[in-house]
Motif scaffolding. Structure first.
Motif, PDB file in Angstrom:
ATOM      1  N   ALA A  59     -34.508  22.567  76.799  1.00 36.09           N
ATOM      2  CA  ALA A  59     -34.856  21.173  76.500  1.00 36.09           C
ATOM      3  C   ALA A  59     -34.880  20.931  74.995  1.00 36.09           C
ATOM      4  CB  ALA A  59     -36.207  20.827  77.119  1.00 36.09           C
ATOM      5  N   GLU A  60     -35.479  21.854  74.261  1.00 32.62           N
ATOM      6  CA  GLU A  60     -35.528  21.683  72.804  1.00 32.62           C
ATOM      7  C   GLU A  60     -34.201  22.087  72.171  1.00 32.62           C
ATOM      8  OE1 GLU A  60     -37.895  23.271  68.820  1.00 32.62           O
ATOM      9  OE2 GLU A  60     -38.621  23.825  70.817  1.00 32.62           O
ATOM     10  N   GLY A  61     -33.584  23.137  72.720  1.00 32.75           N
ATOM     11  CA  GLY A  61     -32.336  23.618  72.133  1.00 32.75           C
ATOM     12  C   GLY A  61     -31.223  22.591  72.164  1.00 32.75           C
ATOM     13  N   PHE A  62     -31.206  21.745  73.195  1.00 33.38           N
ATOM     14  CA  PHE A  62     -30.148  20.743  73.321  1.00 33.38           C
ATOM     15  C   PHE A  62     -30.701  19.322  73.238  1.00 33.38           C
ATOM     16  CE2 PHE A  62     -28.345  24.582  75.082  1.00 33.38           C
ATOM     17  CZ  PHE A  62     -27.072  24.580  74.535  1.00 33.38           C
ATOM     18  N   ASN A  63     -31.742  19.177  72.442  1.00 37.10           N
ATOM     19  CA  ASN A  63     -32.317  17.860  72.189  1.00 37.10           C
ATOM     20  C   ASN A  63     -31.527  17.176  71.081  1.00 37.10           C
ATOM     21  OD1 ASN A  63     -33.903  15.599  71.854  1.00 37.10           O
ATOM     22  ND2 ASN A  63     -35.517  16.669  70.702  1.00 37.10           N
ATOM     23  N   ALA A 103     -31.643  29.792  73.575  1.00 40.38           N
ATOM     24  CA  ALA A 103     -30.991  28.995  74.614  1.00 40.38           C
ATOM     25  C   ALA A 103     -29.615  28.534  74.161  1.00 40.38           C
ATOM     26  CB  ALA A 103     -31.864  27.793  74.967  1.00 40.38           C
ATOM     27  N   ILE A 104     -29.495  28.145  72.906  1.00 46.24           N
ATOM     28  CA  ILE A 104     -28.209  27.691  72.377  1.00 46.24           C
ATOM     29  C   ILE A 104     -27.222  28.853  72.323  1.00 46.24           C
ATOM     30  CG2 ILE A 104     -27.043  26.739  70.358  1.00 46.24           C
ATOM     31  CD1 ILE A 104     -29.668  25.286  69.688  1.00 46.24           C
ATOM     32  N   HIS A 105     -27.663  29.965  71.733  1.00 47.37           N
ATOM     33  CA  HIS A 105     -26.785  31.125  71.595  1.00 47.37           C
ATOM     34  C   HIS A 105     -26.356  31.648  72.973  1.00 47.37           C
ATOM     35  CE1 HIS A 105     -25.543  34.801  69.170  1.00 47.37           C
ATOM     36  NE2 HIS A 105     -25.294  35.142  70.424  1.00 47.37           N
ATOM     37  N   PHE A 106     -27.304  31.731  73.906  1.00 42.31           N
ATOM     38  CA  PHE A 106     -27.014  32.221  75.255  1.00 42.31           C
ATOM     39  C   PHE A 106     -25.989  31.321  75.944  1.00 42.31           C
ATOM     40  CE2 PHE A 106     -27.796  32.806  79.789  1.00 42.31           C
ATOM     41  CZ  PHE A 106     -27.889  34.186  79.889  1.00 42.31           C
ATOM     42  N   SER A 107     -26.125  30.021  75.763  1.00 35.74           N
ATOM     43  CA  SER A 107     -25.180  29.076  76.361  1.00 35.74           C
ATOM     44  C   SER A 107     -23.779  29.280  75.803  1.00 35.74           C
ATOM     45  CB  SER A 107     -25.646  27.636  76.109  1.00 35.74           C
ATOM     46  OG  SER A 107     -26.897  27.399  76.708  1.00 35.74           O
TER      47      SER A 107
END
Length: 349
Positions: A229-233, A254-258
């Protein structure tokens, strides 16, 4: 048949457009280097650098600049990359004006005119994003959009190069149905690569590169704690300065994992697309399929090397440039499958 047509068969402006593509690669590489060297705010003003056409160099110039911008003192290793990138990017506008002049003066049938006009307007918009990158203090949304704009500029110049090259596949009639089936697959491949590049841009603009310092696990786990939620806000407010990033570790993970998951999806789909290209019974299509797999392998290797060798800047720049090359393979694939002509004589090209 060779990829490039003879000069007599090309349209006006081919050489200039091809050179512009090479310049765009340099601009893209310099922009990535500037970003990764944390030189995005090497010059706190725009379009000048501490009020200079180049950058402050003499002691008295540096002292005056530090007095005018006390919050961002002069760092010589960051001023020159920023300004060189600005001037190289500006040169693309001059190239595009020249290309547009060639197109308008040409008497050849089906000479592209709308695309050079759009390119010129897009490069002007890209220049505005360059300004906003500085004035909005590396706001991630703008930085990512600016990066995507650079990839888009290169892709459009390459598309124009392909059109001016005036070369088309001649597909055997027996492969006509396969050609029609592969067209939407090529578009999907292009979109997947664009999304993966956007994920990569979001990763770097939020300083999430080092969020997973190990491989193949992340933070020592296959599924580490993540805050999507915060990583892709993308509605986060404009802050005073995003240098170094503002997100917490879980959001960056979360961003790196995605981005890693996106790499797996991209690799699987492009291998599938390459197999489909080989089924067209066309030597040129098979060569393009091989090129896709080779570039894809290089890109994956560079991505892994980034983590294993703790993100050296030369590997990181190469990772971005090979990513651009992977995008161009998809532009090329989409162009050829949509402009291919069916050869009823069954001759292979």
């Amino acid at each position: 048949m060779a990829f490039f047509n003879t000069p007599e068969q090309r349209k006006a402006g081919f050489r200039l457009t091809f050179i512009a593509c090479l310049v765009a690669v340099i601009v893209l590489g310099m922009g990535v280097f500037t970003r990764l060297a944390d030189a995005g705010l090497g010059c706190p003003d725009w379009p000048t650098c501490y009020g200079h056409v180049l950058w402050p160099n003499e002691d008295h110039e540096v002292a005056r600049a530090n007095e005018a911008y006390p919050d961002t003192p002069v760092e010589h290793d960051k001023t020159w990359p920023e300004m060189i990138h600005r001037y190289l990017a500006s040169s693309l506008g001059l190239f595009t004006i020249g290309i547009l002049v060639f197109s308008l003066r040409s008497r050849e049938p089906k000479q592209p005119v709308k695309l050079p006009m759009f390119l010129l307007g897009f490069i002007i918009l890209q220049g505005m994003f360059g300004m906003w990158t500085v004035t909005l203090k590396l706001w991630p949304q703008v930085v990512t959009a600016h990066l995507l704009g650079g990839f888009t500029t290169l892709s459009l110049l390459w598309l124009l190069t392909l059109r001016l090259n005036n070369f088309h596949w001649q597909i055997p009639a027996i492969a006509e149905d396969k050609l029609k089936a592969i067209r939407p697959l090529a578009v999907i491949g292009l979109l997947i690569v664009v999304i993966q590049i956007a994920l990569g841009g979001w990763t770097t603009s939020n300083y999430a590169d080092i969020a997973c310092p190990d491989f193949p696990t992340c933070q020592g786990a296959w599924l580490p704690p993540m805050n999507f939620a915060e990583g892709f806000n993308i509605t986060q407010h404009i802050g005073p300065n995003y240098l170094g990033g503002t997100m917490d570790n879980a959001a960056r993970v979360a961003i790196h994992f995605s981005h890693r998951v996106g790499a797996i999806v991209t690799a699987a789909y492009l291998i599938f697309l390459a197999i489909k290209l080989c089924g067209l019974s066309l030597a040129a299509a098979k060569k393009l399929a091989v090129a896709i797999v080779v570039v894809l392998t290089a890109q994956i290797s560079l991505g892994i090397s980034n983590v294993v060798f703790h993100f050296p800047i030369d590997v990181a720049v190469a990772h971005n440039l090979v990513g651009a090359l992977l995008l161009l393979t998809q532009v090329t694939t989409t162009y050829f499958v949509y402009t291919a002509a069916v050869n009823r004589g069954g001759i292979r090209v």
